[in-house]
Design a protein around this motif. Structure first.
Motif, PDB file in Angstrom:
ATOM      1  N   ASP A  74      32.452  46.706  37.037  1.00  0.00           N
ATOM      2  CA  ASP A  74      32.540  47.928  37.823  1.00  0.00           C
ATOM      3  C   ASP A  74      33.791  47.864  38.695  1.00  0.00           C
ATOM      4  OD1 ASP A  74      32.232  50.176  39.348  1.00  0.00           O
ATOM      5  OD2 ASP A  74      30.280  49.628  40.167  1.00  0.00           O
ATOM      6  N   LEU A  75      34.888  48.434  38.202  1.00  0.00           N
ATOM      7  CA  LEU A  75      36.165  48.364  38.911  1.00  0.00           C
ATOM      8  C   LEU A  75      36.103  49.042  40.281  1.00  0.00           C
ATOM      9  CD1 LEU A  75      38.724  49.026  36.031  1.00  0.00           C
ATOM     10  CD2 LEU A  75      38.170  46.874  37.138  1.00  0.00           C
ATOM     11  N   GLU A  76      35.308  50.083  40.412  1.00  0.00           N
ATOM     12  CA  GLU A  76      35.223  50.793  41.688  1.00  0.00           C
ATOM     13  C   GLU A  76      34.602  49.893  42.763  1.00  0.00           C
ATOM     14  OE1 GLU A  76      33.251  54.883  43.087  1.00  0.00           O
ATOM     15  OE2 GLU A  76      34.641  55.022  41.409  1.00  0.00           O
ATOM     16  N   THR A  77      33.659  49.063  42.378  1.00  0.00           N
ATOM     17  CA  THR A  77      33.053  48.134  43.341  1.00  0.00           C
ATOM     18  C   THR A  77      34.084  47.130  43.831  1.00  0.00           C
ATOM     19  OG1 THR A  77      30.889  48.325  42.292  1.00  0.00           O
ATOM     20  CG2 THR A  77      31.259  46.385  43.650  1.00  0.00           C
ATOM     21  N   LYS A 109      30.999  42.892  45.684  1.00  0.00           N
ATOM     22  CA  LYS A 109      32.180  42.619  46.497  1.00  0.00           C
ATOM     23  C   LYS A 109      31.892  41.533  47.531  1.00  0.00           C
ATOM     24  CE  LYS A 109      35.758  44.763  49.234  1.00  0.00           C
ATOM     25  NZ  LYS A 109      36.252  45.966  49.884  1.00  0.00           N
ATOM     26  N   PHE A 154      37.608  47.389  43.584  1.00  0.00           N
ATOM     27  CA  PHE A 154      38.887  47.889  44.059  1.00  0.00           C
ATOM     28  C   PHE A 154      38.820  49.258  44.728  1.00  0.00           C
ATOM     29  CE2 PHE A 154      39.718  45.139  40.350  1.00  0.00           C
ATOM     30  CZ  PHE A 154      40.393  44.130  40.992  1.00  0.00           C
ATOM     31  N   GLY A 155      37.649  49.820  44.881  1.00  0.00           N
ATOM     32  CA  GLY A 155      37.506  51.128  45.505  1.00  0.00           C
ATOM     33  C   GLY A 155      37.756  52.236  44.492  1.00  0.00           C
ATOM     34  N   PRO A 156      37.652  53.495  44.938  1.00  0.00           N
ATOM     35  CA  PRO A 156      37.867  54.625  44.023  1.00  0.00           C
ATOM     36  C   PRO A 156      39.270  54.615  43.443  1.00  0.00           C
ATOM     37  CG  PRO A 156      36.972  55.360  46.133  1.00  0.00           C
ATOM     38  CD  PRO A 156      37.312  53.908  46.278  1.00  0.00           C
ATOM     39  N   GLN A 157      39.362  54.933  42.177  1.00  0.00           N
ATOM     40  CA  GLN A 157      40.661  54.938  41.484  1.00  0.00           C
ATOM     41  C   GLN A 157      41.408  56.213  41.743  1.00  0.00           C
ATOM     42  OE1 GLN A 157      41.868  52.192  39.778  1.00  0.00           O
ATOM     43  NE2 GLN A 157      40.094  51.229  40.641  1.00  0.00           N
TER      44      GLN A 157
END
Length: 61
Positions: A53-56, A2, A58-61
């Protein structure tokens, strides 16, 4: 990841000499996105290479 993402947008804002780029309170992603949105009829695309890594990003889904 990020931090690299934000740094690349800050580098872009610096190269474009966008107002507010040196203000630590200004989000460089928002700054560049706003600039791109202000130019009518200028299509743009941002490609995130190695963004697996979408969580990295955009944060937790």
């Amino acid at each position: 990841m990020k931090m690299r993402f934000e740094q690349s947008f800050k580098d872009t804002a610096t190269k474009l000499a966008l107002p507010g780029v040196d203000d630590p309170k200004v989000d460089p992603v928002e700054l560049v996105t706003s600039w791109l949105s202000e130019v009518p009829d200028l299509p743009w695309l941002v490609i995130l290479d190695n963004a697996d890594d979408l969580e990295t990003m955009f944060g937790p889904q």
